[in-house]
Design an enzyme around this catalytic site. Structure first.
Site, PDB file in Angstrom:
ATOM      1  N   GLU A 147     -53.044 -37.709  18.941  1.00 54.32           N
ATOM      2  CA  GLU A 147     -52.354 -36.771  19.117  1.00 54.32           C
ATOM      3  C   GLU A 147     -51.014 -36.908  18.579  1.00 54.32           C
ATOM      4  O   GLU A 147     -49.980 -36.182  18.738  1.00 54.32           O
ATOM      5  CB  GLU A 147     -51.705 -36.443  20.779  1.00 54.32           C
ATOM      6  CG  GLU A 147     -53.258 -36.279  21.404  1.00 54.32           C
ATOM      7  CD  GLU A 147     -54.128 -37.226  21.823  1.00 54.32           C
ATOM      8  OE1 GLU A 147     -54.635 -37.188  23.038  1.00 54.32           O
ATOM      9  OE2 GLU A 147     -53.795 -38.414  21.279  1.00 54.32           O
ATOM     10  N   SER A 188     -55.936 -33.387  23.799  1.00 49.05           N
ATOM     11  CA  SER A 188     -55.932 -32.314  22.601  1.00 49.05           C
ATOM     12  C   SER A 188     -57.396 -31.865  22.308  1.00 49.05           C
ATOM     13  O   SER A 188     -57.274 -31.428  21.198  1.00 49.05           O
ATOM     14  CB  SER A 188     -55.129 -32.718  21.600  1.00 49.05           C
ATOM     15  OG  SER A 188     -53.547 -32.931  21.940  1.00 49.05           O
ATOM     16  N   SER A 211     -46.819 -24.479  24.307  1.00 46.20           N
ATOM     17  CA  SER A 211     -47.320 -25.159  25.283  1.00 46.20           C
ATOM     18  C   SER A 211     -47.141 -24.582  26.813  1.00 46.20           C
ATOM     19  O   SER A 211     -46.409 -24.113  26.911  1.00 46.20           O
ATOM     20  CB  SER A 211     -46.909 -26.588  25.470  1.00 46.20           C
ATOM     21  OG  SER A 211     -47.131 -27.289  23.991  1.00 46.20           O
TER      22      SER A 211
END
Length: 381
Positions: free
Chosen positions: A16, A206, A355
């Site tokens: 990530e 992720s 996000s």
């Protein structure tokens, strides 16, 4: 009054890495610089700490490429003196001398995945006596490992997804996984797991290494999925797909003497159709970060009010059971019958412009910049 100096860590050795860079860009842009002075420190993929060089505020995904922390003109290695505590950070100059980065009041480790979200960085900061944003060592480690998360939650009476855990440490190459295909299939069959299945690494994020299996009896496809997950972690989960909606809830506990609070739950709605013309199979890496037309966020999710409140209460309970602090995003499944199952807990959720965590709080009445200020103020109160 002198501004509090906040060391912002980003990048790191995990898969990530690039998402951490984008999250750091969002945090730095949102930080109230009339009150806080950020001290950005990037960590390369091979673990070198750097200051200076490329300004992380310039990181974005508009070019379609993923940003990384690299040694560049003007960047200097960071040397950490463990015994120095808040004054233990230095930049090595070209002549080899050390220049202090100054007193650090608190650390904001905007890092996702192993070596950043799993208790590693948190343990270092604890040893140095530095206050930091986010969960402590135990909660970070336990929530990073989806297997242990499920064990702890289930023991507390919180519903979790059915599945099995595989140890792949004895498999060294793809052909060894293929050779064990029938044995792997037998483990799934004996557990009575219903399809579709999701195969994923236990300690990754992720959507790295995640595969969806739609058809039963495809042993070689299962073996290939386990191999793909094992490239990210030797511990691999095989879980039932839930006939429900993925609902995410942001939890905040800026101060240890306050009760955690939950945002309105949100939902990532997939807009991109798959090649067969149906809905996207699952929220994969590209849907999350690379394709802005693939999905959008809805907060609050389009669910009955009592269901939204129930998700909030489950999220807070899970947050407490795992001994979380600071912040976390609790991801759940909500079935058509209203059953709520916790899928995973992210102790340092993404802070990119798209996000869920900052978007959920903004929709609940807490703007991005104020959210960052609350998290820092909670450490320094």
């Amino acid at each position: 009054m002198t501004n509090r100096r906040i060391l912002v860590l980003y990048g790191g050795k995990a898969d990530e890495h690039s998402i951490s860079c984008i999250s750091a860009a969002g945090v730095l842009k949102a930080m109230d610089t009339t009150r806080f002075e950020p001290v950005p420190v990037g960590i390369t993929k091979d673990g070198r700490w750097l200051t200076g060089g490329t300004d992380p505020r310039d990181f974005d995904l508009s070019s379609g490429s993923l940003p990384t922390v690299e040694q560049s003109l003007g960047s200097r290695p960071v040397v950490v003196d463990m015994g120095g505590g808040p004054d233990g950070f230095y930049a090595r100059q070209p002549d080899g001398s050390l220049q202090s980065l100054g007193h650090i009041d608190a650390v904001l480790p905007v890092m996702h995945g192993p070596y950043g979200e799993d208790g590693s960085i948190q343990g270092l900061l604890e040893t140095m006596g530095l206050p930091y944003v986010g969960c402590g060592v135990f909660a970070s480690a336990a929530c990073m490992d989806k297997d242990f998360t499920k064990v702890i939650l289930a023991a507390a009476g919180i519903d979790v997804v059915s599945g099995i855990t595989l140890d792949t440490r004895n498999f060294k190459a793809a052909d060894q996984f293929s050779g064990q295909a029938q044995a792997l299939q037998a483990q799934v069959d004996s557990a009575g797991l219903s399809y579709p299945l999701f195969v994923k690494p236990s300690r990754a994020g992720s959507s790295f290494g995640v595969t969806k299996l739609d058809e039963q009896g495809q042993a070689q496809a299962l073996a290939q999925a386990v191999f793909e997950a094992s490239r990210h972690d030797w511990k691999v989960l095989v879980e039932e797909g839930i006939a429900g909606r993925e609902i995410e809830c942001a939890v905040l506990q800026a101060r240890s003497d306050q009760e955690p609070t939950a945002s309105w739950p949100g939902e990532v709605v997939l807009d991109r159709k798959d090649e067969a013309g149906g809905e996207g199979q699952f929220y994969d890496f590209d849907s999350k970060y690379m394709d802005e037309d693939a999905s959008h966020v809805e907060v609050p999710a389009r669910l009955p009010q009592d269901t939204l409140e129930a998700v909030r209460q489950v999220a807070i309970k899970a947050f407490k059971v795992l001994d979380c602090s600071g912040l976390s995003r609790v991801d759940t499944f909500v079935t058509p019958q209203g059953r709520i199952l916790v899928n995973e807990i992210n102790t340092m959720p993404g802070f990119t412009p798209i996000s869920m965590y900052p978007k959920a709080w903004e929709a609940t009445g807490l703007p991005y910049g104020d959210l960052i200020s609350q998290l820092i103020d909670g450490l320094l109160a």
